[in-house]
Design a protein around this motif. Structure first.
Motif, PDB file in Angstrom:
ATOM      1  N   GLY A  52      -1.462  14.794  -1.732  1.00  0.00           N
ATOM      2  CA  GLY A  52      -0.893  15.024  -3.060  1.00  0.00           C
ATOM      3  C   GLY A  52      -1.939  14.852  -4.153  1.00  0.00           C
ATOM      4  N   ASP A  53      -1.645  13.990  -5.109  1.00  0.00           N
ATOM      5  CA  ASP A  53      -2.540  13.796  -6.253  1.00  0.00           C
ATOM      6  C   ASP A  53      -3.630  12.749  -6.019  1.00  0.00           C
TER       7      ASP A  53
ATOM      8  N   VAL B 239       0.839  -1.204   0.000  1.00  0.00           N
ATOM      9  CA  VAL B 239       0.000   0.000   0.000  1.00  0.00           C
ATOM     10  C   VAL B 239       0.873   1.252   0.000  1.00  0.00           C
ATOM     11  N   ASP B 240       1.922   1.217   0.786  1.00  0.00           N
ATOM     12  CA  ASP B 240       2.824   2.359   0.947  1.00  0.00           C
ATOM     13  C   ASP B 240       3.406   2.784  -0.406  1.00  0.00           C
ATOM     14  N   GLY B 241       3.914   1.807  -1.137  1.00  0.00           N
ATOM     15  CA  GLY B 241       4.473   2.091  -2.460  1.00  0.00           C
ATOM     16  C   GLY B 241       3.414   2.673  -3.383  1.00  0.00           C
ATOM     17  N   ALA B 242       2.220   2.071  -3.350  1.00  0.00           N
ATOM     18  CA  ALA B 242       1.138   2.515  -4.232  1.00  0.00           C
ATOM     19  C   ALA B 242       0.706   3.939  -3.890  1.00  0.00           C
TER      20      ALA B 242
ATOM     21  N   ARG C 235       3.355   6.365  -5.063  1.00  0.00           N
ATOM     22  CA  ARG C 235       3.353   6.465  -6.530  1.00  0.00           C
ATOM     23  C   ARG C 235       2.215   7.351  -7.019  1.00  0.00           C
ATOM     24  N   ARG C 236       1.020   7.072  -6.522  1.00  0.00           N
ATOM     25  CA  ARG C 236      -0.127   7.831  -7.025  1.00  0.00           C
ATOM     26  C   ARG C 236      -0.280   9.183  -6.335  1.00  0.00           C
ATOM     27  N   GLY C 237       0.193   9.295  -5.106  1.00  0.00           N
ATOM     28  CA  GLY C 237       0.109  10.578  -4.396  1.00  0.00           C
ATOM     29  C   GLY C 237       1.116  11.587  -4.935  1.00  0.00           C
ATOM     30  N   GLY C 238       2.241  11.071  -5.446  1.00  0.00           N
ATOM     31  CA  GLY C 238       3.249  11.950  -6.040  1.00  0.00           C
ATOM     32  C   GLY C 238       4.229  12.508  -5.014  1.00  0.00           C
TER      33      GLY C 238
END
Ligand code: AR6
Length: 173
Positions: free
Chosen positions: A72-73, A33-36, A39-42
């Motif tokens: 973030g995003d 989850v952390d990586g995801a 990645r998507r939060g930017g």
């Protein structure tokens, strides 16, 4: 009253006031989850995590605690980072897992978040058996006094979804 809802899917696709991250103490990212989320939060999420490490959390975020950053995003206002315990066969760390849910809801209340999406903390890389993780998650949220209106558990796979469903909707005879 807090409503519990269950969704099967990717938490980074959810829309909520706050999305909870199953982080590690470094707050600097990882897998699952952390990586995801990173990645998507930017980069804005990582930047704020770095600032937290440089200020209030020089030694990292302790297990069982929670802290918020921008989302973030992501389609959310905040990410609430919490550090679950690593599963142990020899030591009962249930209180620390319960603390993740309690502390995340406390932070959500401080922020004024009405909807909060949680992953199944500790049940991936950290090895917690998902049925037990689901029991602790649902019980703790039900027992916590919070102004959060909706707690949404976002479960990545069928097994986790079924484990949470068994806790939220116990079979009646
Ligand atoms: N959306 C929802 N659930 C997910 C997603 C996703 N995108 N990806 C995985 N899951 P984990 P942990 C599920 O490993 O056990 C990281 O490296 C997954 O199937 O993300 O608390 C951190 O940096 C599992 O049920 O978190 C830490 O080092 C649950 O989310 C460490 O892993 C949690 O799996 C934390 O381990």
């Amino acid at each position: 009253m807090t409503t519990l809802t269950l969704v099967r899917g990717d938490i980074t696709r959810e829309s909520a006031d706050a999305i909870v991250n199953a982080a590690n103490s470094s707050l600097l990212g990882g897998g699952g989850v952390d990586g995801a989320i990173h990645r998507r939060g930017g980069p804005a999420v990582l930047e704020e995590c770095r600032r937290l490490r440089a200020s209030s959390y020089g030694k990292g975020l302790p297990t069982g605690r929670a802290v918020a950053t921008t989302a973030g995003d992501l389609d959310a206002r905040w990410v609430i980072h919490t550090v679950g315990p690593v599963w142990s066969d020899t030591e009962d760390r249930s209180d620390l897992l319960a603390s993740c849910y309690r502390e995340s809801l406390r932070v959500a209340d401080e922020l004024g978040a009405a909807t909060v999406a949680f992953p199944a903390i500790s049940t991936g890389v950290y090895g917690w058996p998902v049925e037990d993780g689901a029991r602790i998650a649902v019980r703790t949220v039900r027992e916590t006094d919070t102004s959060v209106r909706e707690v949404r558990f976002v479960l990545f796979d069928e097994r986790a979804y079924e484990a949470f469903a068994a806790q939220v909707r116990p079979r009646t005879r």
